[in-house]
Design a protein around this motif. Structure first.
Motif, PDB file in Angstrom:
ATOM      1  N   VAL A 168      -0.823   2.157 -10.655  1.00 44.15           N
ATOM      2  CA  VAL A 168      -1.004   1.228  -9.543  1.00 44.15           C
ATOM      3  C   VAL A 168      -2.038   0.198  -9.978  1.00 44.15           C
ATOM      4  CG1 VAL A 168      -0.346   2.797  -7.658  1.00 44.15           C
ATOM      5  CG2 VAL A 168      -2.724   2.778  -8.500  1.00 44.15           C
ATOM      6  N   ASN A 169      -2.196  -0.842  -9.167  1.00 41.22           N
ATOM      7  CA  ASN A 169      -3.185  -1.875  -9.486  1.00 41.22           C
ATOM      8  C   ASN A 169      -4.550  -1.605  -8.870  1.00 41.22           C
ATOM      9  OD1 ASN A 169      -0.446  -3.954  -8.786  1.00 41.22           O
ATOM     10  ND2 ASN A 169      -1.200  -3.627 -10.851  1.00 41.22           N
ATOM     11  N   ARG A 216       0.865  -1.178   0.000  1.00 39.11           N
ATOM     12  CA  ARG A 216       0.000   0.000   0.000  1.00 39.11           C
ATOM     13  C   ARG A 216       0.902   1.228   0.000  1.00 39.11           C
ATOM     14  NH1 ARG A 216      -1.150   4.421   3.619  1.00 39.11           N
ATOM     15  NH2 ARG A 216      -3.231   5.202   3.241  1.00 39.11           N
ATOM     16  N   LEU A 217       0.779   2.064  -1.019  1.00 39.13           N
ATOM     17  CA  LEU A 217       1.621   3.235  -1.179  1.00 39.13           C
ATOM     18  C   LEU A 217       0.879   4.451  -0.639  1.00 39.13           C
ATOM     19  CD1 LEU A 217       2.945   2.600  -4.807  1.00 39.13           C
ATOM     20  CD2 LEU A 217       3.665   1.557  -2.634  1.00 39.13           C
ATOM     21  N   ARG A 264       4.779   4.545 -10.939  1.00 37.58           N
ATOM     22  CA  ARG A 264       4.649   3.448 -11.900  1.00 37.58           C
ATOM     23  C   ARG A 264       5.906   2.569 -11.883  1.00 37.58           C
ATOM     24  NH1 ARG A 264       1.766   3.611 -16.743  1.00 37.58           N
ATOM     25  NH2 ARG A 264       1.893   5.895 -16.722  1.00 37.58           N
ATOM     26  N   SER A 265       7.085   3.203 -11.836  1.00 42.85           N
ATOM     27  CA  SER A 265       8.324   2.429 -11.830  1.00 42.85           C
ATOM     28  C   SER A 265       8.417   1.556 -10.587  1.00 42.85           C
ATOM     29  CB  SER A 265       9.538   3.370 -11.907  1.00 42.85           C
ATOM     30  OG  SER A 265       9.856   3.941 -10.641  1.00 42.85           O
ATOM     31  N   TYR A 266       7.956   2.070  -9.464  1.00 43.59           N
ATOM     32  CA  TYR A 266       7.997   1.319  -8.213  1.00 43.59           C
ATOM     33  C   TYR A 266       7.050   0.131  -8.279  1.00 43.59           C
ATOM     34  CZ  TYR A 266       8.336   0.711  -3.113  1.00 43.59           C
ATOM     35  OH  TYR A 266       8.563   0.227  -1.852  1.00 43.59           O
ATOM     36  N   LYS A 267       5.862   0.370  -8.834  1.00 43.23           N
ATOM     37  CA  LYS A 267       4.897  -0.725  -9.005  1.00 43.23           C
ATOM     38  C   LYS A 267       5.441  -1.799  -9.933  1.00 43.23           C
ATOM     39  CE  LYS A 267       2.052  -0.815 -12.132  1.00 43.23           C
ATOM     40  NZ  LYS A 267       1.861  -1.468 -13.453  1.00 43.23           N
ATOM     41  N   ILE A 317      -1.375  -1.253  -4.114  1.00 40.11           N
ATOM     42  CA  ILE A 317      -2.528  -0.393  -3.830  1.00 40.11           C
ATOM     43  C   ILE A 317      -2.028   1.024  -3.574  1.00 40.11           C
ATOM     44  CG2 ILE A 317      -4.469  -0.002  -2.272  1.00 40.11           C
ATOM     45  CD1 ILE A 317      -4.091  -3.036  -1.462  1.00 40.11           C
ATOM     46  N   GLY A 318      -2.683   2.003  -4.146  1.00 42.77           N
ATOM     47  CA  GLY A 318      -2.331   3.398  -3.903  1.00 42.77           C
ATOM     48  C   GLY A 318      -3.384   4.096  -3.070  1.00 42.77           C
TER      49      GLY A 318
END
Length: 674
Positions: A421-422, A365-366, A379-382, A405-406
């Motif tokens: 994110v998803n 969870r971001l 996006r790069s982190y995901k 999850i954002g």
């Protein structure tokens, strides 16, 4: 081995990555290394040893432990890097924690330095066989958890997340004079293991003698930020040491034991990550490359929140991470000695590699994406998280067993469709739920449409688009964000609105949460309607602790827990509740549309029988001995059961049962294992 170079370098040498290395040429960083002294609050200093700039890696400073004289003995050591402070509030020479430290130690003071403002917590490492090994504070070398069989883990459409802070309450006072303490990883283990007494909460019978979360049946545990935070004696969002488990919560070994236990029960571990701002060593080591002062760089787009109309990013006492910057440097991810690197991107990718590899994280969870401000980085982190997850299983992965999850409360669902994110926290769902259980409409809709969008979030037009799958939305009655209008715990929300039969409305709230489209999330304690014992006007997210002693009150709270546990198990297993198909087939407009019935799951699929929910969202019981619901799907079929009460429904009573005020009944012909 790790999939990023710098974590592997740390096994061979003491390393400090400083992209702005030219600033250190006149005064190179110095390793300060100490040992603990028995029966003392101080460290014994061994020595100070200048680091050497790597010949082939720009910005990487190193020291081979074999070069230290006299040679170090086998054992655990504490160390810092001595640097010149580069922050806007420059305080001269500082002893800083290793930014990639796996263990940090707040327990002792540095008497030779004196001024506590000039040093940070010590980093901890073990020397053995001329190598540096990750270890706990007592020198125990850490291991990785067992990689769980994917088949054991729940898919995203059948998750029930339990959001757990570790600020808990118990009878008696702690050292701060309050009836609270900090639940450790070992105390969390006790929530899943009846044979584990816990640590600080072994005096609480429900923690010591039971396995509360195993009994509840959740299949995803979300730890609020588990990385070490600057604040002590509470969990918090002031992350300081991104690679280290929080000092207050326990050791890496404690966390691995917890991970192994939850995985053995088919429970996924999710963790919260804070990347909008940090209280980390880089805010002093190399401020300009890693952090930004938005008020000092008004012309820099990196200073502004994403959906803000000119609102500056907020560091909340820390420093916002700088994302719009690239430098020529050693790349800590690939190991390339001189390439274009975004320092903050690389740092966050590296600590994610640590958590994915060493703690088996099965989802993220971001926090506060708007305040992160850079969706290219998000996006790069995901995408990096997904690469690490796929590598865990050799590429043969089930994509339904992981998600990122954002939190972005302006609800830009297009972020999901654009692959940033998803999934998103679905805050509007909370507002609708709280309106509906009071008999109100929400967000400009009439009551009927409020209920429809509550039950099926894919109907909700948010930023010109909408969720297209239940796994894209995380729904919740309450979250850790309990400050603000109608955000407090459910118990206090109901009482403040004149509702004193909390059990009835709470059961209705959970019936809606656990049968609606979306991923349900339960904030710790809501399953037994924990209440806020401190100020209801919450100024801080977690200033009110969870009181697990209330779970077994012998009365309505205990009954509520049993009711919720029954529905949680149903939600995690029933196929129809993992689908998005929803059909409202009955709205009783003779009663103002306050009695409604809907089908969850596909119609006509005999192999996956649907779930029928009938809800009376009014103050009045249905009159007489029966209430007829017309158009009941598959009414002639046998085997109907009512789930919330755990009983069979005789064929002649299908679609005819009465309803009490504020009651939802849940029916299905599905049986587990059929």
């Amino acid at each position: 081995m790790y999939p990023v170079d710098i974590l592997n370098q740390r096994h061979e040498k003491f390393v400090l990555w400083v992209p702005a290395s030219d600033a250190l040429a006149a005064q190179p960083p110095v390793l300060v290394i100490v040992t603990t002294a028995s029966k003392s609050d101080a460290f014994n200093e061994i020595g100070r040893f200048p680091l050497v700039h790597s010949d082939d890696k720009v910005g990487l400073w190193v020291l081979d432990p074999a070069s230290i004289s006299p040679p170090l003995e086998v054992g655990a050591y504490r160390y810092w890097f001595e640097i010149q402070d580069t922050s806007p509030e420059n305080r001269g020479t500082l002893l800083v924690t290793d930014p990639f430290a796996f263990t940090v130690d707040y327990s002792k003071v540095v008497t030779s330095i004196g001024d506590s403002a000039r040093y940070q917590p010590a980093s901890v490492v073990k020397l053995r066989d001329s190598k540096l090994w990750a270890c706990d504070m007592d020198g125990t070398e850490t291991r990785r958890p067992v990689v769980p069989d994917q088949a054991m883990l729940p898919g995203n459409n059948h998750l029930v997340i339990y959001e757990l802070p570790t600020s808990w309450a118990k009878v008696g006072n702690d050292a701060r004079g309050d009836d609270v303490d900090v639940g450790t990883f070992t105390d969390v283990l006790a929530l899943f293991d009846a044979d584990s007494d816990g640590r600080r909460f072994s005096s609480v019978a429900a923690v010591r003698d039971e396995a509360i979360l195993t009994e509840l049946g959740i299949n995803a545990l979300e730890l609020l930020p588990a990385a070490d935070a600057k604040v002590k004696d509470e969990w918090g969002y002031a992350t300081a040491h991104y690679c280290a488990p929080d000092y207050d919560l326990g050791s890496s070994s404690d966390l691995v034991r917890l991970v192994d236990k939850v995985h053995s029960q088919g429970v996924r571990l999710l963790t919260d990550v804070v990347m909008a701002f940090g209280h980390d060593p880089y805010s002093h080591i190399d401020f300009g490359n890693f952090h930004i002062r938005p008020d000092m760089e008004a012309s820099n787009p990196d200073s502004y929140q994403y959906h803000s109309d000119g609102q500056l990013r907020d560091g909340y006492g820390g420093s916002p991470w700088r994302y719009v910057r690239s430098v020529q440097s050693y790349d800590p991810e690939t190991g390339d000695g001189n390439s274009a690197v975004r320092p903050s991107w690389a740092f966050h990718h590296c600590h994610l590699a640590r958590w994915m590899a060493d703690f088996g994280v099965g989802g993220l969870r971001l926090d506060s994406l708007n305040n992160v401000g850079n969706y290219d980085f998000v996006r790069s982190y995901k995408e990096w998280a997904w690469q690490l997850y796929n590598a865990r299983y050799g590429g043969a992965t089930d994509p339904s067993k992981f998600l990122v999850i954002g939190e972005e409360l302006s609800m830009p669902v297009s972020m999901v469709h654009r692959g940033i994110v998803n999934a998103l926290w679905n805050e509007p769902w909370q507002g609708r739920l709280r309106a509906v259980i009071l008999g109100e409409s929400a967000n400009g809709d009439n009551f009927e449409d409020t209920v429809r969008k509550l039950v099926n979030c894919t109907l909700d037009n948010l930023d010109g688009t909408h969720f297209t799958d239940g796994a894209q939305a995380v729904n919740y009655i309450t979250s850790h964000d309990i400050e603000g209008y109608r955000k407090e715990r459910l118990y206090n929300f109901l009482q403040s609105n004149g509702i004193w039969d909390v059990e009835k409305r709470a059961k209705l709230a959970f019936a809606l949460l656990l049968t609606s489209v979306g991923i349900p999330m339960i904030f710790a304690g809501e399953e037994f309607a924990d209440q806020m014992d401190r100020s209801v006007d919450m100024g801080k997210k977690q200033s009110d602790p969870v009181n697990y002693a209330r779970k077994n009150d012998g009365g309505w709270r205990q009954a509520l827990f049993g009711y919720v546990a029954n529905l949680v198990k149903f939600r995690t297993k029933c196929p129809a509740l993992g689908e998005d198909d929803t059909d409202f087939f009955h709205v009783d407009r003779s009663r103002g549309g306050r009695i409604m019935a809907w089908r969850r799951g596909r119609a006509g699929d005999e192999g996956r029988p649907p779930v029928i929910v009938v809800a009376n969202l009014s103050d009045e019981d249905t009159p007489g001995p029966e209430y007829v619901v017309p158009n009941w799907p598959d009414k002639e079929q046998s085997g109907w059961r009512e789930i919330s009460q755990g009983r069979d429904v005789p064929a002649e009573w299908v679609g005819r049962e009465p309803l009490l005020a504020w009651e939802a009944k849940i029916y299905t012909r599905w049986t587990e294992g059929a």
